[in-house]
Design a protein around this motif. Sequence first.
Motif, short mmCIF file in Angstrom:
data_model
loop_
_atom_site.label_atom_id
_atom_site.label_comp_id
_atom_site.label_asym_id
_atom_site.label_seq_id
_atom_site.Cartn_x
_atom_site.Cartn_y
_atom_site.Cartn_z
N VAL A 160 0.84 -1.20 0.00
CA VAL A 160 0.00 0.00 0.00
C VAL A 160 0.87 1.25 0.00
O VAL A 160 0.62 2.19 -0.76
CB VAL A 160 -0.96 -0.01 1.22
N THR A 161 1.90 1.26 0.81
CA THR A 161 2.81 2.41 0.87
C THR A 161 3.48 2.63 -0.48
O THR A 161 3.58 3.77 -0.96
CB THR A 161 3.88 2.19 1.97
N SER A 162 3.91 1.55 -1.10
CA SER A 162 4.55 1.65 -2.41
C SER A 162 3.59 2.22 -3.45
O SER A 162 3.95 3.10 -4.24
CB SER A 162 5.06 0.27 -2.83
N SER A 163 2.36 1.73 -3.44
CA SER A 163 1.35 2.23 -4.39
C SER A 163 1.04 3.70 -4.16
O SER A 163 0.93 4.48 -5.10
CB SER A 163 0.06 1.42 -4.26
N LEU A 164 0.92 4.08 -2.89
CA LEU A 164 0.64 5.49 -2.57
C LEU A 164 1.80 6.39 -2.97
O LEU A 164 1.60 7.51 -3.46
CB LEU A 164 0.33 5.64 -1.08
N ASP A 165 3.04 5.92 -2.77
CA ASP A 165 4.20 6.70 -3.18
C ASP A 165 4.21 6.92 -4.69
O ASP A 165 4.48 8.03 -5.18
CB ASP A 165 5.50 6.02 -2.74
N ARG A 166 3.93 5.86 -5.46
CA ARG A 166 3.89 6.00 -6.92
C ARG A 166 2.78 6.95 -7.36
O ARG A 166 2.97 7.78 -8.24
CB ARG A 166 3.70 4.63 -7.58
N ALA A 167 1.62 6.84 -6.72
CA ALA A 167 0.51 7.72 -7.05
C ALA A 167 0.85 9.17 -6.73
O ALA A 167 0.56 10.09 -7.51
CB ALA A 167 -0.75 7.29 -6.30
N HIS A 168 1.50 9.39 -5.58
CA HIS A 168 1.90 10.75 -5.18
C HIS A 168 2.90 11.32 -6.19
O HIS A 168 2.77 12.47 -6.60
CB HIS A 168 2.49 10.73 -3.77
N ARG A 169 3.89 10.52 -6.58
CA ARG A 169 4.88 10.99 -7.57
C ARG A 169 4.20 11.33 -8.89
O ARG A 169 4.53 12.33 -9.53
CB ARG A 169 5.95 9.94 -7.80
N ALA A 170 3.23 10.52 -9.30
CA ALA A 170 2.51 10.79 -10.55
C ALA A 170 1.74 12.10 -10.46
O ALA A 170 1.74 12.90 -11.40
CB ALA A 170 1.58 9.63 -10.88
N LEU A 171 1.07 12.34 -9.32
CA LEU A 171 0.33 13.59 -9.15
C LEU A 171 1.25 14.80 -9.14
O LEU A 171 0.93 15.85 -9.72
CB LEU A 171 -0.50 13.54 -7.87
N VAL A 172 2.41 14.67 -8.49
CA VAL A 172 3.37 15.77 -8.47
C VAL A 172 3.85 16.05 -9.90
O VAL A 172 3.96 17.21 -10.32
CB VAL A 172 4.56 15.45 -7.54
N GLU A 173 4.12 15.00 -10.65
CA GLU A 173 4.57 15.18 -12.03
C GLU A 173 3.49 15.85 -12.88
O GLU A 173 3.78 16.75 -13.67
CB GLU A 173 4.93 13.82 -12.63
N ILE A 174 2.23 15.44 -12.71
CA ILE A 174 1.13 16.05 -13.46
C ILE A 174 0.99 17.52 -13.10
O ILE A 174 0.85 18.38 -13.98
CB ILE A 174 -0.19 15.29 -13.19
N ASN A 175 1.03 17.83 -11.80
CA ASN A 175 0.90 19.23 -11.37
C ASN A 175 2.06 20.09 -11.86
O ASN A 175 1.87 21.24 -12.25
CB ASN A 175 0.77 19.31 -9.85
N THR A 176 3.26 19.52 -11.85
CA THR A 176 4.43 20.25 -12.34
C THR A 176 4.29 20.53 -13.82
O THR A 176 4.55 21.64 -14.29
CB THR A 176 5.72 19.45 -12.07
N ARG A 177 3.84 19.54 -14.58
CA ARG A 177 3.66 19.71 -16.03
C ARG A 177 2.57 20.75 -16.31
O ARG A 177 2.73 21.59 -17.19
CB ARG A 177 3.29 18.37 -16.67
N ASP A 178 1.48 20.71 -15.55
CA ASP A 178 0.42 21.69 -15.73
C ASP A 178 0.91 23.11 -15.46
O ASP A 178 0.59 24.05 -16.20
CB ASP A 178 -0.78 21.38 -14.83
N ALA A 179 1.71 23.28 -14.40
CA ALA A 179 2.24 24.60 -14.07
C ALA A 179 3.19 25.08 -15.16
O ALA A 179 3.16 26.26 -15.57
CB ALA A 179 2.97 24.55 -12.73
N TYR A 180 4.03 24.18 -15.67
CA TYR A 180 4.96 24.54 -16.74
C TYR A 180 4.18 24.95 -17.99
O TYR A 180 4.49 25.96 -18.63
CB TYR A 180 5.89 23.36 -17.05
N ASP A 181 3.16 24.15 -18.34
CA ASP A 181 2.35 24.46 -19.53
C ASP A 181 1.64 25.80 -19.38
O ASP A 181 1.56 26.59 -20.34
CB ASP A 181 1.33 23.35 -19.79
#
Length: 111
Positions: free
Chosen positions: A58-79
Amino acid sequence: MEDLHREITEDYELSDRRDDDRIDEPEPPARDDVREESTREPHQLEEDAVRVPSAEEVTSSLDRAHRALVEINTRDAYDAGREAEERAADLNRWSADDMAAEEELTLVDEG
């Protein structure tokens, strides 16, 4: 169009289109019954088994999901930043074009 009020005596007269206007549509391929297809497939093993993931999974899955959300938010801010820069450049170019056109009209009117 004069045939609209004529009595229909044959089946082919029911259509507004002529036979040579019709598009030959291929018939869909024959398919086996879905029930027959499913009997040929291998059965799933332990399909109803319920398992609770470990805390580590569960921790591993949550970490991957968190990293994906951070990446999406970073890309949205850059765009959004790039779009704002492009918009500002467009506005500056349009303003310069308008000023040049006004200056040209002023020179034509004076000359």
